[in-house]
Design a protein around this motif. Structure first.
Motif, mmCIF file in Angstrom:
data_model
loop_
_atom_site.group_PDB
_atom_site.id
_atom_site.type_symbol
_atom_site.label_atom_id
_atom_site.label_comp_id
_atom_site.label_asym_id
_atom_site.label_seq_id
_atom_site.Cartn_x
_atom_site.Cartn_y
_atom_site.Cartn_z
ATOM 1 N N LEU A 60 -4.015 5.333 0.713
ATOM 2 C CA LEU A 60 -3.469 5.543 2.056
ATOM 3 C C LEU A 60 -4.541 5.400 3.128
ATOM 4 O O LEU A 60 -4.302 4.806 4.188
ATOM 5 N N ARG A 61 -5.708 5.938 2.876
ATOM 6 C CA ARG A 61 -6.772 5.861 3.889
ATOM 7 C C ARG A 61 -7.228 4.414 4.064
ATOM 8 O O ARG A 61 -7.564 4.000 5.196
ATOM 9 N N ALA A 62 -7.231 3.640 2.998
ATOM 10 C CA ALA A 62 -7.571 2.221 3.131
ATOM 11 C C ALA A 62 -6.521 1.495 3.967
ATOM 12 O O ALA A 62 -6.855 0.665 4.822
ATOM 13 N N ALA A 63 -5.248 1.805 3.742
ATOM 14 C CA ALA A 63 -4.178 1.180 4.522
ATOM 15 C C ALA A 63 -4.223 1.618 5.976
ATOM 16 O O ALA A 63 -3.988 0.824 6.893
ATOM 17 N N LEU A 64 -4.535 2.902 6.200
ATOM 18 C CA LEU A 64 -4.582 3.424 7.569
ATOM 19 C C LEU A 64 -5.780 2.875 8.342
ATOM 20 O O LEU A 64 -5.764 2.857 9.580
ATOM 21 N N ALA A 65 -6.805 2.441 7.653
ATOM 22 C CA ALA A 65 -7.932 1.816 8.346
ATOM 23 C C ALA A 65 -7.475 0.559 9.062
ATOM 24 O O ALA A 65 -7.999 0.202 10.130
ATOM 25 N N ALA A 66 -6.480 -0.130 8.462
ATOM 26 C CA ALA A 66 -5.936 -1.338 9.092
ATOM 27 C C ALA A 66 -4.797 -1.018 10.051
ATOM 28 O O ALA A 66 -4.596 -1.727 11.039
ATOM 29 N N GLU A 67 -4.040 0.053 9.750
ATOM 30 C CA GLU A 67 -2.901 0.434 10.594
ATOM 31 C C GLU A 67 -2.976 1.933 10.910
ATOM 32 O O GLU A 67 -2.211 2.728 10.372
ATOM 33 N N PRO A 68 -3.873 2.355 11.767
ATOM 34 C CA PRO A 68 -4.087 3.790 12.002
ATOM 35 C C PRO A 68 -2.909 4.501 12.641
ATOM 36 O O PRO A 68 -2.830 5.724 12.574
ATOM 37 N N PRO A 111 0.806 -1.227 0.000
ATOM 38 C CA PRO A 111 0.000 0.000 0.000
ATOM 39 C C PRO A 111 0.838 1.276 0.000
ATOM 40 O O PRO A 111 0.508 2.231 -0.710
ATOM 41 N N TYR A 112 1.898 1.282 0.760
ATOM 42 C CA TYR A 112 2.760 2.470 0.805
ATOM 43 C C TYR A 112 3.397 2.708 -0.558
ATOM 44 O O TYR A 112 3.399 3.829 -1.070
ATOM 45 N N ARG A 113 3.946 1.637 -1.146
ATOM 46 C CA ARG A 113 4.615 1.791 -2.444
ATOM 47 C C ARG A 113 3.621 2.225 -3.521
ATOM 48 O O ARG A 113 3.930 3.074 -4.355
ATOM 49 N N ARG A 114 2.436 1.632 -3.505
ATOM 50 C CA ARG A 114 1.427 2.013 -4.501
ATOM 51 C C ARG A 114 1.018 3.474 -4.323
ATOM 52 O O ARG A 114 0.900 4.221 -5.302
ATOM 53 N N ALA A 115 0.805 3.882 -3.085
ATOM 54 C CA ALA A 115 0.386 5.264 -2.830
ATOM 55 C C ALA A 115 1.482 6.244 -3.225
ATOM 56 O O ALA A 115 1.205 7.298 -3.808
ATOM 57 N N ARG A 116 2.720 5.901 -2.923
ATOM 58 C CA ARG A 116 3.819 6.794 -3.291
ATOM 59 C C ARG A 116 3.945 6.911 -4.811
ATOM 60 O O ARG A 116 4.174 8.001 -5.343
ATOM 61 N N HIS A 117 3.769 5.782 -5.489
ATOM 62 C CA HIS A 117 3.838 5.805 -6.953
ATOM 63 C C HIS A 117 2.716 6.658 -7.533
ATOM 64 O O HIS A 117 2.940 7.466 -8.445
ATOM 65 N N LEU A 118 1.520 6.518 -6.991
ATOM 66 C CA LEU A 118 0.399 7.326 -7.462
ATOM 67 C C LEU A 118 0.648 8.809 -7.205
ATOM 68 O O LEU A 118 0.335 9.661 -8.044
ATOM 69 N N THR A 130 2.604 10.229 7.328
ATOM 70 C CA THR A 130 3.464 11.268 6.734
ATOM 71 C C THR A 130 3.221 11.388 5.237
ATOM 72 O O THR A 130 3.113 12.498 4.693
ATOM 73 N N LEU A 131 3.116 10.241 4.561
ATOM 74 C CA LEU A 131 2.835 10.272 3.125
ATOM 75 C C LEU A 131 1.455 10.859 2.864
ATOM 76 O O LEU A 131 1.267 11.614 1.887
ATOM 77 N N LEU A 132 0.498 10.572 3.727
ATOM 78 C CA LEU A 132 -0.825 11.178 3.580
ATOM 79 C C LEU A 132 -0.729 12.699 3.712
ATOM 80 O O LEU A 132 -1.387 13.439 2.957
ATOM 81 N N GLY A 133 0.086 13.174 4.655
ATOM 82 C CA GLY A 133 0.288 14.615 4.790
ATOM 83 C C GLY A 133 0.844 15.227 3.521
ATOM 84 O O GLY A 133 0.402 16.302 3.082
#
Length: 345
Positions: free
Chosen positions: A26-34, A6-13, A41-44
């Protein structure tokens, strides 16, 4: 540090400019790891690039709450604080990023940008040069040096650093933007506008319409610096002409001269720029647009009054022009407030 998918995909996007998709990932990933500080940081970063600065700051605050020793979170927090014009807080956050990762250039570079935003140019240059020393071939470091040097009024050094960056990455949007703005400051109007147009064409999702209005706004800025003084001089001389004849001819000549200088300078800047600045002016924030158009109209009225006085000698015409000076100053303040750049980073 190896990140999960999820992190790599979000960063690429995010790197592709697909910020909405990156945010959703990122929000989907953070739902599992808030409490994942790297994801926050990447969401910011993604939210900041989407101009949602308050939400970006909240994400960075959450990242720091999860891991206070994550230098990237403090650096990203500083970027959001700069966008919110909270320069003192941005300097503190960037300083913490540099303290936590003293051998990484990123913290020193964001500290340099924060110091430059606060007008502390000497300190900013020191921080930027230190960041560059840690990564001499870094495009980001070279462009930070270029931006800081430009802010300090050192155009030669700014151009040198920008050209070095573009030699490494000729397609860099920020490097090309910087060169265009350096051309603008030298009144190479046509070349600057062509470069800005090309940058906008290559990044249609994020056109910098405010920068492309620089011919109109720079003209107003220059006129505000001396037109008020010129009008004051004519307005002081005009009433004297009613009881001292020699003053009449001199004041009318001055009025004609000042009006001609304004017209000539306007043509020098606006003709090579063409229609592009005016078309972009329709797309800028409403406050900036109204202030710029109001300033343009005010200058036009003042010049018309000076011209009419030069032709007729009616002493009250420059007095009317002088009465417009407070409006010109107020519109200038509104225009500056509405045009604080986010930058091309």
């Amino acid at each position: 540090m190896t990140r999960d998918d999820p992190y790599r995909r979000a960063r690429h996007l995010a790197e592709l400019g697909r910020h909405a998709d990156a945010e959703a990932e990122l929000r989907a990933a953070l739902a599992a790891e808030p409490g994942d500080a790297d994801l926050l940081t990447l969401l910011g970063y993604v939210l900041r690039r989407h101009h949602d600065y308050e939400a970006a700051l909240e994400a960075c605050d959450a990242a720091i709450a999860a891991d206070a020793r994550l230098a990237d979170a403090h650096a990203e927090r500083a970027e959001s604080l700069m966008a919110l014009i909270r320069d003192a807080d941005a300097i503190a956050a960037a300083g913490e990023a540099a303290r936590l990762a003293p051998y990484e250039p990123a913290g020193h570079l964001v500290l340099a940008r924060a110091l430059a935003s606060a007008g502390r140019h000497d300190e900013a240059r020191t921080a930027a040069r230190h960041g560059l020393s840690l990564a001499p071939q870094s495009v980001d470091a070279l462009l930070t040096v270029a931006g800081v040097e430009r802010g300090a009024g050192r155009r030669k050094e700014a151009e040198q650093a920008a050209r070095q960056a573009l030699a490494i990455d000729p397609a860099s949007p920020y490097g090309r933007w910087l060169m265009a703005m350096l051309d603008a400051e030298r009144l190479h109007v046509g070349r600057s506008m062509r470069a800005l147009h090309d940058v906008a064409r290559d990044d249609p999702a994020r056109p910098d319409v405010i920068s492309m209005t620089w011919p109109v706004r720079s003209l107003l800025s220059a006129l505000r610096r001396w037109l008020a003084a010129a009008v004051l001089l004519v307005a002081a001389a005009a009433p004297a002409a009613t009881w001292w004849r020699p003053a009449a001819g001199a004041s009318r000549v001055l009025a004609a001269l000042f009006a001609a200088v304004v017209a000539g300078f306007g043509l020098r800047v606006l003709l090579p720029a063409g229609r592009l600045p005016w078309r972009c002016l329709r797309l800028v924030p409403r406050r900036l647009r109204r202030a710029t158009l109001g300033g343009t109209a005010t200058v036009a009225v003042m010049v018309a009054l000076l011209t009419a006085y030069a032709m007729t000698g009616l002493w009250w015409l420059p007095i009317l022009a002088l009465a417009a000076v407070p409006a010109l100053v107020a519109l200038g303040a509104a225009e500056r407030a509405g045009a604080r750049p986010e930058g091309r980073r």
